[in-house]
Design a protein around this motif. Structure first.
Motif, PDB file in Angstrom:
ATOM      1  N   PHE A  13     -14.431  14.157  38.676  1.00 24.75           N
ATOM      2  CA  PHE A  13     -15.344  14.085  37.593  1.00 24.75           C
ATOM      3  C   PHE A  13     -16.266  15.342  37.421  1.00 24.75           C
ATOM      4  CE2 PHE A  13     -14.766   9.720  38.628  1.00 24.75           C
ATOM      5  CZ  PHE A  13     -14.789   8.891  37.363  1.00 24.75           C
ATOM      6  N   PRO A  21     -21.227  12.859  35.461  1.00 23.89           N
ATOM      7  CA  PRO A  21     -20.145  12.185  36.283  1.00 23.89           C
ATOM      8  C   PRO A  21     -20.649  10.561  36.396  1.00 23.89           C
ATOM      9  CG  PRO A  21     -20.219  14.189  37.301  1.00 23.89           C
ATOM     10  CD  PRO A  21     -21.437  14.021  36.210  1.00 23.89           C
ATOM     11  N   LEU A  22     -21.824  10.285  36.649  1.00 23.67           N
ATOM     12  CA  LEU A  22     -22.259   8.968  36.792  1.00 23.67           C
ATOM     13  C   LEU A  22     -22.220   8.084  35.303  1.00 23.67           C
ATOM     14  CD1 LEU A  22     -23.359   6.812  38.495  1.00 23.67           C
ATOM     15  CD2 LEU A  22     -25.759   7.310  38.106  1.00 23.67           C
ATOM     16  N   GLN A  24     -20.181   8.809  33.065  1.00 25.99           N
ATOM     17  CA  GLN A  24     -18.744   8.687  32.883  1.00 25.99           C
ATOM     18  C   GLN A  24     -18.116   7.372  33.561  1.00 25.99           C
ATOM     19  OE1 GLN A  24     -16.334  12.327  33.058  1.00 25.99           O
ATOM     20  NE2 GLN A  24     -18.430  13.226  32.983  1.00 25.99           N
ATOM     21  N   ILE A  25     -18.821   7.231  34.582  1.00 25.48           N
ATOM     22  CA  ILE A  25     -18.165   6.149  35.622  1.00 25.48           C
ATOM     23  C   ILE A  25     -19.011   4.943  34.838  1.00 25.48           C
ATOM     24  CG2 ILE A  25     -18.452   4.969  37.774  1.00 25.48           C
ATOM     25  CD1 ILE A  25     -18.451   7.819  38.879  1.00 25.48           C
ATOM     26  N   ILE A  28     -16.773   4.020  31.742  1.00 26.32           N
ATOM     27  CA  ILE A  28     -15.637   3.301  32.047  1.00 26.32           C
ATOM     28  C   ILE A  28     -15.696   1.984  32.656  1.00 26.32           C
ATOM     29  CG2 ILE A  28     -13.714   3.582  33.880  1.00 26.32           C
ATOM     30  CD1 ILE A  28     -14.083   6.678  33.588  1.00 26.32           C
ATOM     31  N   ALA A  29     -16.518   1.773  33.422  1.00 27.58           N
ATOM     32  CA  ALA A  29     -16.873   0.338  33.912  1.00 27.58           C
ATOM     33  C   ALA A  29     -17.251  -0.522  32.712  1.00 27.58           C
ATOM     34  CB  ALA A  29     -18.015   0.434  35.069  1.00 27.58           C
ATOM     35  N   TYR A  32     -14.074  -1.374  31.077  1.00 25.95           N
ATOM     36  CA  TYR A  32     -13.453  -2.333  31.688  1.00 25.95           C
ATOM     37  C   TYR A  32     -13.882  -3.676  31.560  1.00 25.95           C
ATOM     38  CZ  TYR A  32     -11.481  -4.901  35.408  1.00 25.95           C
ATOM     39  OH  TYR A  32     -10.971  -5.914  36.310  1.00 25.95           O
ATOM     40  N   ILE A  63      -6.526   3.417  33.159  1.00 27.00           N
ATOM     41  CA  ILE A  63      -7.192   4.322  34.477  1.00 27.00           C
ATOM     42  C   ILE A  63      -5.593   4.733  34.976  1.00 27.00           C
ATOM     43  CG2 ILE A  63      -7.903   4.543  36.620  1.00 27.00           C
ATOM     44  CD1 ILE A  63      -9.860   2.181  35.524  1.00 27.00           C
ATOM     45  N   THR A 134     -10.473  17.711  33.654  1.00 25.50           N
ATOM     46  CA  THR A 134     -10.645  16.521  33.995  1.00 25.50           C
ATOM     47  C   THR A 134     -10.010  15.431  33.279  1.00 25.50           C
ATOM     48  OG1 THR A 134     -12.318  14.649  34.915  1.00 25.50           O
ATOM     49  CG2 THR A 134     -12.825  16.108  32.778  1.00 25.50           C
ATOM     50  N   TRP A 136     -11.135  12.338  32.945  1.00 24.85           N
ATOM     51  CA  TRP A 136     -11.826  10.950  32.908  1.00 24.85           C
ATOM     52  C   TRP A 136     -12.158  10.737  31.180  1.00 24.85           C
ATOM     53  CZ3 TRP A 136     -11.042   7.782  36.366  1.00 24.85           C
ATOM     54  CH2 TRP A 136     -10.451   8.037  37.482  1.00 24.85           C
TER      55      TRP A 136
END
Length: 159
Positions: A13, A21-22, A24-25, A28-29, A32, A63, A134, A136
Motif C-alpha cells: 500500500f 493506505p488506511l 484505501q483499505i 476496498i472493504a 466488498y 482482489i 501498487t 490497490w
C-alpha cells in the motif's frame, strides 16, 4: 527496484494523492461489503449469482485478479521485458483468463468481455500499477468496474 522486494513490491500500500493506505483499505472493504449485499440481494431474487450457482469466491475476484495479474505477473514481466511489453503481455493473459466464464456467458458476451479486459481494463490497471507502484487502486477500480454487472439485475427488481 530492489531485488529483495520482488515480487511483492507492487503489493504494498502506498499513499495515492489524498488516499492514505488506511483510506484505501476502507474503500476496498466498503466495496466488498456493497458487492456482497448486491450479490445476496440478486441471489434472493433469482437463486443465481451472475446467472449461475452461488459461489462465494466471486466476491474476492477483484482482489485476487489484481494481485495475480497486476502484482505477480506484471511485476515479473516488467522485470524481464520492460514496462510496455509487461502491460501488453499481462493484459493479453488477463483477457484469456476470462475464458473461464464460458460456462455461464453467451459467446457474444464472452467475446466482448475478453476483448474489454485485454484491450481496455487490463492495460489501464497495469499502467496504473506500474506508475503508482501498487495494485490497490486497481483493486478499487476492479470492484467499481464489476459493479454494473452486480447492480443491474437487483436494481431491475427494485424498480
Amino acid at each position: 527496484m530492489n531485488t529483495d522486494e520482488f515480487p511483492i513490491e507492487l503489493l504494498k500500500f502506498r499513499r495515492l494523492w489524498i488516499l492514505t493506505p488506511l483510506a484505501q483499505i476502507g474503500i476496498i472493504a466498503t466495496l466488498y461489503v456493497l458487492t456482497t449485499l448486491l450479490f445476496a440481494r440478486g441471489f434472493r431474487l433469482t437463486g443465481n449469482m451472475l446467472g449461475g450457482p452461488p459461489e462465494v469466491w466471486i466476491l474476492f475476484v477483484p482482489i485476487t485478479e489484481e494481485i495475480l495479474f497486476r502484482g505477480f505477473i506484471l511485476g515479473a514481466l516488467e522485470r524481464a521485458y520492460g514496462a510496455i511489453w509487461a502491460i501488453v503481455i499481462s493484459s493479453a493473459l488477463f483477457g484469456l483468463w476470462h475464458l473461464k466464464n464460458t460456462f455461464w456467458m453467451t459467446d457474444d458476451d464472452l467475446e466482448s468481455q475478453i476483448l474489454y479486459t485485454a484491450l481496455v481494463f487490463g492495460p489501464i490497471t497495469a499502467a496504473l500499477a506500474l506508475k503508482l507502484r501498487t495494485v490497490w487502486l486497481g483493486v478499487i477500480l476492479h470492484y467499481l468496474n464489476n459493479f454494473p454487472t452486480e447492480l443491474m439485475p437487483p436494481l431491475g427488481h427494485w424498480l
